[in-house]
Design an enzyme around this catalytic site. Structure first.
Site, PDB file in Angstrom:
ATOM      1  N   GLY A   8       0.849  -1.198   0.000  1.00  0.00           N
ATOM      2  CA  GLY A   8       0.000   0.000   0.000  1.00  0.00           C
ATOM      3  C   GLY A   8       0.877   1.239   0.000  1.00  0.00           C
ATOM      4  N   GLY A  11      -0.279   4.954  -1.265  1.00  0.00           N
ATOM      5  CA  GLY A  11      -1.349   5.693  -0.594  1.00  0.00           C
ATOM      6  C   GLY A  11      -0.826   6.877   0.211  1.00  0.00           C
ATOM      7  CD  GLN A  12      -3.446  11.011   4.099  1.00  0.00           C
ATOM      8  OE1 GLN A  12      -4.293  10.230   4.500  1.00  0.00           O
ATOM      9  NE2 GLN A  12      -3.333  12.241   4.580  1.00  0.00           N
ATOM     10  CG  ASP A  34      -0.480   0.705  -3.869  1.00  0.00           C
ATOM     11  OD1 ASP A  34      -1.512   0.494  -4.523  1.00  0.00           O
ATOM     12  OD2 ASP A  34      -0.473   1.377  -2.816  1.00  0.00           O
ATOM     13  CG  ASP A  52      -4.266  -8.199  -5.085  1.00  0.00           C
ATOM     14  OD1 ASP A  52      -4.417  -7.927  -3.872  1.00  0.00           O
ATOM     15  OD2 ASP A  52      -5.207  -8.460  -5.849  1.00  0.00           O
ATOM     16  CE1 TYR A 143     -10.400   2.051   7.843  1.00  0.00           C
ATOM     17  CE2 TYR A 143     -11.089   3.582   9.559  1.00  0.00           C
ATOM     18  CZ  TYR A 143     -10.098   3.055   8.750  1.00  0.00           C
ATOM     19  OH  TYR A 143      -8.812   3.533   8.851  1.00  0.00           O
ATOM     20  CE  LYS A 147      -7.977   0.190   9.755  1.00  0.00           C
ATOM     21  NZ  LYS A 147      -6.719  -0.303   9.156  1.00  0.00           N
TER      22      LYS A 147
END
Ligand code: NAD
Ligand code: SER
Length: 317
Positions: A8, A11-12, A34, A52, A143, A147
């Site tokens: 990932g 991403g941000q 990613d 992936d 979400y 988590k």
């Protein structure tokens, strides 16, 4: 020597964590992966491969081929997007984590795993001011449920299989390098883009919605500190509270006005208001401070200045 896999990485958080890890461990030792192409800083500073996290076969080959010793799993569907496709979000968020925990169990070269949790693990029955580390946790978003379940799985794999997994309950993270990934705290990133581009911003949360937030450099430092701490310092395997700062859309707009006096904000709350209303307003991170020295350095004034300068520079290029 550590060999690190970031999943990932486009991403941000991944865009900034990858380059920070490369400064610590060496460019060639931090493998960015990613589904989508990364920021140019990541692409130009070291290895990147499309991978992936749900593709078990390729994942295990990758880990063995590169003798990976640490994994940072950042791939996930964030709160706003998750509410639109709940089952898809649940599958991605849980399957990715279980894949990595199982991999760490099978491949003994993997010594440490980082997986981020979130303030979304808390829910409407949690005390909202200075939310403690250990408290009522009844999240009502998909979400948040994923988590909280993820935190329990991390602890389970630690107790049952000895996996050295570590986790932070990140608050909303503020940065300008890449766009935010579809969360409820994204307004606090978007507002800077719109302030520079148009001088106005229509906010999807009400003006007095307080949420815990953190500037990206503090979040990256906290992540690296947690991962470098000796195992004996880590008493929590689910997710450590990290506090950062707490502000509302009205307060951040006031800060922006100090730099752009004509800036105007309007409010049109959408489905994300309900999510924000179920989350803490501020976080007590004293347990993180006690165990491994977590600290917040960037406050709202400095954050506003850095964000406005950063976004301005981005548009100049
Ligand atoms: P993001 O959406 O910006 O980045 C996630 C990255 O994962 C994307 O680049 C995406 O392409 C990649 N990805 C998605 N599915 C993948 C797959 N199957 N295989 C490989 N890569 C895949 O998210 P972010 O903001 O960087 O968040 C990273 C993690 O931190 C997530 O677990 C998120 O829940 C958590 N977190 C973020 C925040 C925040 O404010 N940004 C706050 C709390 C927790
Ligand atoms: N920033 C994240 C979100 O809003 C919090 O985990 O989804």
């Amino acid at each position: 020597m550590e060999k690190i896999l970031v999943i990932g990485a486009s991403g941000q958080i991944g865009s900034e964590l990858t380059t920070a890890l490369r400064k610590v461990y060496g460019n060639e030792n931090v493998f960015a992966t990613d589904l989508k192409p990364p920021h140019k800083d990541v692409l130009e500073s070291g290895p990147f491969e499309v991978l992936d996290v749900l593709d078990n076969k390729r994942l295990i080959h990758f880990v063995i081929r590169h003798k990976i010793t640490q994994i940072y799993l950042l791939a996930a569907v964030l709160s706003g997007n998750a509410e639109k496709l709940p089952i898809h979000a649940w599958n991605i968020n849980m399957e990715s984590l279980l894949n990595i925990l199982d991999l760490a169990k099978e491949v003994r070269d993997i010594k440490r795993v980082f997986w981020p949790s979130s303030i979304a693990v808390f829910g409407p029955t949690t005390p909202r001011e200075l939310t403690p580390q250990l408290t009522v946790m009844e999240p009502n978003t998909v979400y948040g449920i994923s988590k909280l379940a993820g935190e329990r799985w991390c602890e389970y794999y630690h107790i049952k299989y000895g996996i050295d997994v570590r986790s932070l309950r990140y608050p909303g993270l503020i940065s300008y390098k890449t766009e935010a990934g579809g969360g409820t705290t994204d307004y606090a990133v978007e507002i800077f883009y719109d302030a520079i581009k148009t001088g106005t911003y229509e906010c999807f949360l009400k003006q007095d919605t307080y949420l815990p937030m953190m500037f990206m450099s503090d979040a990256i430092q906290a992540t690296i500190n947690l991962m470098q701490a000796d195992s004996s310092q880590i008493n929590i395997r689910g997710g450590y509270n990290v506090g950062g700062i707490s502000f509302s859309p009205r307060e951040i707009a006031e800060q922006i006005k100090k730099h752009i006096p004509n800036f105007e904000i309007t409010y049109k709350p959408d489905f994300r208001q309900k999510i924000a209303d179920s989350w803490p307003k501020s976080i007590d991170d004293s347990v993180s401070y006690r165990d491994w020295g977590c600290k917040t350095n960037i406050l709202i004034e400095e954050m506003t200045e850095i964000m406005l300068n950063g976004v301005r520079e981005k548009f100049k290029k």
